[in-house]
Design a protein around this motif. Structure first.
Motif, mmCIF file in Angstrom:
data_model
loop_
_atom_site.group_PDB
_atom_site.id
_atom_site.type_symbol
_atom_site.label_atom_id
_atom_site.label_comp_id
_atom_site.label_asym_id
_atom_site.label_seq_id
_atom_site.Cartn_x
_atom_site.Cartn_y
_atom_site.Cartn_z
ATOM 1 N N LEU A 1 -6.016 8.566 -5.176
ATOM 2 C CA LEU A 1 -4.837 8.826 -4.236
ATOM 3 C C LEU A 1 -4.550 7.397 -3.457
ATOM 4 N N TYR A 2 -5.641 6.635 -3.509
ATOM 5 C CA TYR A 2 -5.921 5.482 -2.553
ATOM 6 C C TYR A 2 -6.066 4.347 -3.370
ATOM 7 N N LEU B 1 0.825 -1.251 -0.039
ATOM 8 C CA LEU B 1 -0.004 0.179 0.066
ATOM 9 C C LEU B 1 0.821 1.462 0.015
ATOM 10 N N ASP B 2 2.052 1.111 0.703
ATOM 11 C CA ASP B 2 2.849 2.460 0.801
ATOM 12 C C ASP B 2 3.365 2.741 -0.685
ATOM 13 N N ASN C 1 -1.063 12.320 4.448
ATOM 14 C CA ASN C 1 -0.599 11.439 3.200
ATOM 15 C C ASN C 1 0.637 12.079 2.908
ATOM 16 N N SER D 1 0.314 9.141 -5.864
ATOM 17 C CA SER D 1 0.677 10.581 -5.439
ATOM 18 C C SER D 1 1.628 11.356 -6.200
ATOM 19 N N SER E 1 0.477 3.951 -2.878
ATOM 20 C CA SER E 1 0.076 5.245 -2.395
ATOM 21 C C SER E 1 1.095 6.370 -3.088
#
Length: 440
Positions: free
Chosen positions: A157-158, A44-45, A111, A52, A48
């Motif tokens: 963004l997610y 997820l990091d 974020n 972004s 993300s």
């Protein structure tokens, strides 16, 4: 360490169902939590940061085009192109100023990947507003003559798969927990029925064979219990029939002796001898009757709802007919599952023992909480020393004053067959107290 172990046990479920479900659920939750952390903690990091960076790059490109094409028509084209190509709604706020030093609110997400990407790519003052729009994130970038306001959809963004994965984890855990609960309840129900049948059989209630059900081991235990019931019934029946035969065989010569004594000439020289022999014959008959009652254990009688108060009144009435001084104190209605003849014999034995050794006897009964009924037999006799009270329940240990030594033994055997017990204590009258406790 013992203190911590005790605290842990206090919070653990006491039932087999609860503990088994805990054993199933805890490893499942731990494994899924570890999978969530290992997979999505890193995945997820990365996702993300990439999302972004993509949004920040598109905003940076738009800012650069706005700087190179200062005309109003060109800027309108740039903003329209940003919407068509990037799906980012942008507009210019002339002569506006981005507030500096604003920090996100307490409930606003932070974020850090988006902040770092905007700093790296846009390189202009900006703010991020997470709270104004539930569907979009408002990003404001400071330009030399205006502020560029960007509405970036949150889905850009997610990673939506994260929430799907969390929902899957929760849903699968609940599904497994529900299936395990249904399955284990059936297994525990079979064990509970087996325990109830064993308890009822131990209290002398003939419930018949139980139906084997559940897992193979539980079925095996139920089948073994049924075989054990049958063996015990067969053993008791054989013992009772054998002793009944022995009793019959012994009573036949005793009857002949009694008849012979009855027809003997009652001369002055033989009168005392005849009386002594008649007493011996009667004592032998009492002993035979007591032995047979002890062997039977009243095992053929079935438990039924019985008014214990009425049973105790019958016992006291019988004792008073023999001239005994027996006081009675019982409630009006004391109904519980009993074998009435057996419990009458047990209480009669206790009252007879008390009457043989004392002048005054008191019989009382009452409820002891919600699950027990207590019966006490008090007397003002010499009593029994505390170190010999337990020995008095052994066969032939209490044979004195015309007794056979089986009265207390038979009484305890009957009471324990009901799931209760008898204790001998010091009586408030100064003698001995026999205290019976029976389950309701």
């Amino acid at each position: 360490m013992p203190l911590r172990s005790g605290m842990v046990k206090r919070f653990l479920p006491r039932s087999l169902l609860g503990r088994t479900l805990l054993i199933v659920l805890v490893p499942l939750v731990v494994v899924q939590a570890v999978a969530l952390q290992i997979f999505y903690g890193s995945h997820l990091d990365v996702v993300s940061r990439r999302l972004s960076a993509s949004v920040a790059g598109e905003i940076a490109t738009t800012v650069e085009l706005l700087q190179r094409l200062p005309g109003e028509a060109d800027r309108a084209w740039v903003l329209q192109n940003a919407w068509e190509q990037y799906e980012l709604a942008m507009r210019l706020l002339p002569d506006a100023v981005v507030p500096q030093g604003r920090r996100p609110g307490f409930l606003e997400p932070r974020n850090s990947g988006l902040v770092a990407a905007l700093r790296d790519k846009v390189r202009r003052p900006f703010t991020i507003d997470w709270a104004s729009d539930p569907l979009s994130v408002l990003i404001r970038v400071q330009l030399p003559d205006a502020v560029l306001e960007v509405e970036a959809p949150r889905k850009r963004l997610y990673a939506a798969t994260f929430y799907v994965f969390v929902l899957w984890l929760v849903g699968s855990s609940l599904l497994v927990f529900g299936i395990a609960t249904l399955f284990l309840r059936n297994q525990v129900r079979a064990l509970s029925r087996l325990a109830g049948a064993a308890e009822a059989f131990g209290m002398g209630r003939d419930i018949g064979p139980i139906k084997p059900e559940g897992a193979a081991e539980v079925r095996q235990a139920a089948a073994a219990f049924n075989r054990m019931q049958e063996r015990i019934r067969r053993f008791l029946q054989q013992r009772t029939e054998m002793l009944a035969g022995v009793s019959h065989d012994l009573r036949t010569p005793l009857t002949r002796l009694r008849l012979a004594l009855a027809v003997m000439p009652s001369t002055e020289a033989l009168r005392q001898d005849i009386a002594d022999m008649t007493g011996d014959v009667e004592e032998m008959e009492r002993m035979i009757g007591a032995y047979l009652a002890f062997a039977r254990g009243e095992g053929t009688e079935q438990a039924q709802p019985t008014d214990l108060s009425a049973v105790l009144e019958d016992v006291v009435a019988g004792a008073r007919r023999t001239g005994a001084d027996v006081a009675l104190r019982v409630p009006a209605d004391l109904v519980l599952p009993l074998r009435p003849d057996a419990i009458r014999r047990a209480v009669t034995n206790l009252v007879d023992n008390a009457c043989r050794h004392a002048r005054h006897v008191a019989l009382a009964a009452g409820r002891l909480g919600e699950r027990l009924v207590q019966v006490t037999v008090d007397d003002d006799g010499p009593g029994i020393p505390p170190d010999r009270r337990e020995d008095a329940f052994r066969p032939f240990e209490s044979a004195a004053a015309g007794g056979t030594g089986l009265g207390l033994t038979i009484a305890r055997d009957i009471v324990r067959a009901h799931g209760g017990d008898i204790m001998l204590e010091e009586s408030p009258l100064g003698g001995l107290r026999a205290r019976i406790q029976l389950p309701v």
